[in-house]
Enzyme design. Structure first.
Site, PDB file in Angstrom:
ATOM      1  N   THR A 175      26.394 -10.647  17.592  1.00 26.90           N
ATOM      2  CA  THR A 175      26.851  -9.417  18.208  1.00 26.90           C
ATOM      3  C   THR A 175      27.023  -9.643  19.698  1.00 26.90           C
ATOM      4  O   THR A 175      26.216 -10.345  20.314  1.00 26.90           O
ATOM      5  CB  THR A 175      25.828  -8.303  17.970  1.00 26.90           C
ATOM      6  OG1 THR A 175      25.767  -8.047  16.575  1.00 26.90           O
ATOM      7  CG2 THR A 175      26.197  -7.037  18.715  1.00 26.90           C
ATOM      8  N   ARG A 206      26.311  -2.534   3.081  1.00 30.43           N
ATOM      9  CA  ARG A 206      25.373  -2.491   4.214  1.00 30.43           C
ATOM     10  C   ARG A 206      26.107  -2.134   5.502  1.00 30.43           C
ATOM     11  O   ARG A 206      27.166  -2.672   5.798  1.00 30.43           O
ATOM     12  CB  ARG A 206      24.703  -3.839   4.409  1.00 30.43           C
ATOM     13  CG  ARG A 206      23.840  -3.927   5.673  1.00 30.43           C
ATOM     14  CD  ARG A 206      23.360  -5.348   5.904  1.00 30.43           C
ATOM     15  NE  ARG A 206      22.471  -5.463   7.031  1.00 30.43           N
ATOM     16  CZ  ARG A 206      22.874  -5.721   8.289  1.00 30.43           C
ATOM     17  NH1 ARG A 206      24.154  -5.854   8.559  1.00 30.43           N
ATOM     18  NH2 ARG A 206      21.986  -5.840   9.257  1.00 30.43           N
ATOM     19  N   VAL A 207      25.546  -1.218   6.244  1.00 27.93           N
ATOM     20  CA  VAL A 207      26.046  -0.907   7.584  1.00 27.93           C
ATOM     21  C   VAL A 207      24.978  -1.363   8.561  1.00 27.93           C
ATOM     22  O   VAL A 207      23.829  -0.939   8.466  1.00 27.93           O
ATOM     23  CB  VAL A 207      26.314   0.602   7.748  1.00 27.93           C
ATOM     24  CG1 VAL A 207      26.762   0.913   9.168  1.00 27.93           C
ATOM     25  CG2 VAL A 207      27.362   1.064   6.736  1.00 27.93           C
ATOM     26  N   GLY A 208      25.332  -2.235   9.453  1.00 27.88           N
ATOM     27  CA  GLY A 208      24.367  -2.747  10.426  1.00 27.88           C
ATOM     28  C   GLY A 208      24.113  -1.751  11.541  1.00 27.88           C
ATOM     29  O   GLY A 208      24.563  -0.601  11.506  1.00 27.88           O
ATOM     30  N   ASP A 209      23.414  -2.203  12.541  1.00 28.42           N
ATOM     31  CA  ASP A 209      23.067  -1.336  13.663  1.00 28.42           C
ATOM     32  C   ASP A 209      24.232  -1.135  14.633  1.00 28.42           C
ATOM     33  O   ASP A 209      24.340  -0.100  15.287  1.00 28.42           O
ATOM     34  CB  ASP A 209      21.894  -1.938  14.433  1.00 28.42           C
ATOM     35  CG  ASP A 209      22.234  -3.344  14.920  1.00 28.42           C
ATOM     36  OD1 ASP A 209      22.485  -4.220  14.068  1.00 28.42           O
ATOM     37  OD2 ASP A 209      22.263  -3.558  16.139  1.00 28.42           O
ATOM     38  N   THR A 241      21.145  -6.821  19.655  1.00 31.11           N
ATOM     39  CA  THR A 241      21.724  -7.811  18.759  1.00 31.11           C
ATOM     40  C   THR A 241      20.627  -8.326  17.840  1.00 31.11           C
ATOM     41  O   THR A 241      19.443  -8.150  18.120  1.00 31.11           O
ATOM     42  CB  THR A 241      22.353  -8.974  19.559  1.00 31.11           C
ATOM     43  OG1 THR A 241      22.949  -9.900  18.645  1.00 31.11           O
ATOM     44  CG2 THR A 241      21.314  -9.701  20.393  1.00 31.11           C
ATOM     45  N   GLY A 242      21.034  -8.936  16.765  1.00 32.19           N
ATOM     46  CA  GLY A 242      20.041  -9.523  15.862  1.00 32.19           C
ATOM     47  C   GLY A 242      19.925  -8.770  14.553  1.00 32.19           C
ATOM     48  O   GLY A 242      20.843  -8.064  14.140  1.00 32.19           O
ATOM     49  N   GLY A 287      19.758  -6.291  12.111  1.00 29.02           N
ATOM     50  CA  GLY A 287      20.017  -4.867  12.251  1.00 29.02           C
ATOM     51  C   GLY A 287      18.961  -3.974  11.639  1.00 29.02           C
ATOM     52  O   GLY A 287      18.672  -2.890  12.157  1.00 29.02           O
TER      53      GLY A 287
END
Ligand code: ASP
Length: 153
Positions: A12, A40-43, A63-64, A66
């Site tokens: 990210t 899946r929806v990340g952060d 970042t990283g 999520g």
């Protein structure tokens, strides 16, 4: 089963900026997570998770992993801590400490945050070594180590 392969070229990109009038801005763009669960929806695309900007309190981006970030509303939490008077560095220490307290961390788990307050004071912090930030100011652009690593080794 797909074989997991090292992914050296994904991540990210989170950007925080302050202009000469003191206005804050932020952006967060991710390549996503390889082999993720369908749907899946990340952060990164969720306001308050991978990015949060509030002109009255500060801005943060992440970042990283999520799941760790969304589990504590990471960027929103960092901004709210700055609103309460924490420095950017202390706000990020608290966010990472809360993640470490809430989750059983696996070796592949990593997350890092950037935060800036309304005075332009800023900090970066990571769960583990490996994250670096770039700062651009009146002295130019430099790649640097984070100001704080919770689990240094
Ligand atoms: N934060 C992103 C996600 O969990 C992944 C990344 O930072 O590379 O979707």
């Amino acid at each position: 089963q797909p074989q997991r392969v090292p992914e050296p070229h994904h991540d990210t990109v989170g950007i925080l900026a302050m202009d000469s009038a003191g206005s804050l801005a932020g952006a967060c763009s991710t390549s996503g997570m390889a082999f993720k669960v369908p749907g899946r929806v990340g952060d990164s695309p969720i306001i308050g998770q991978g990015l949060y900007v509030d002109q009255e309190a500060g801005a943060a981006t992440a970042t990283g992993t999520g799941e760790l970030i969304t589990g504590v509303c990471g960027s929103f939490l960092a901004v709210e801590l700055m609103r309460q008077g924490h420095s950017p560095l202390n706000a990020l220490r608290e966010v990472l400490s809360r993640i470490a307290a809430r989750y059983t961390l696996a070796p592949e788990h990593q997350t890092a945050f950037l935060a800036v307050n309304t005075r332009g004071e800023w900090a970066t912090a990571a769960l583990r070594p490996g994250f670096r930030h770039t700062i651009t100011d009146e002295r130019g652009s430099r790649v640097e180590e984070p100001h704080f690593v919770l689990l240094p080794g």
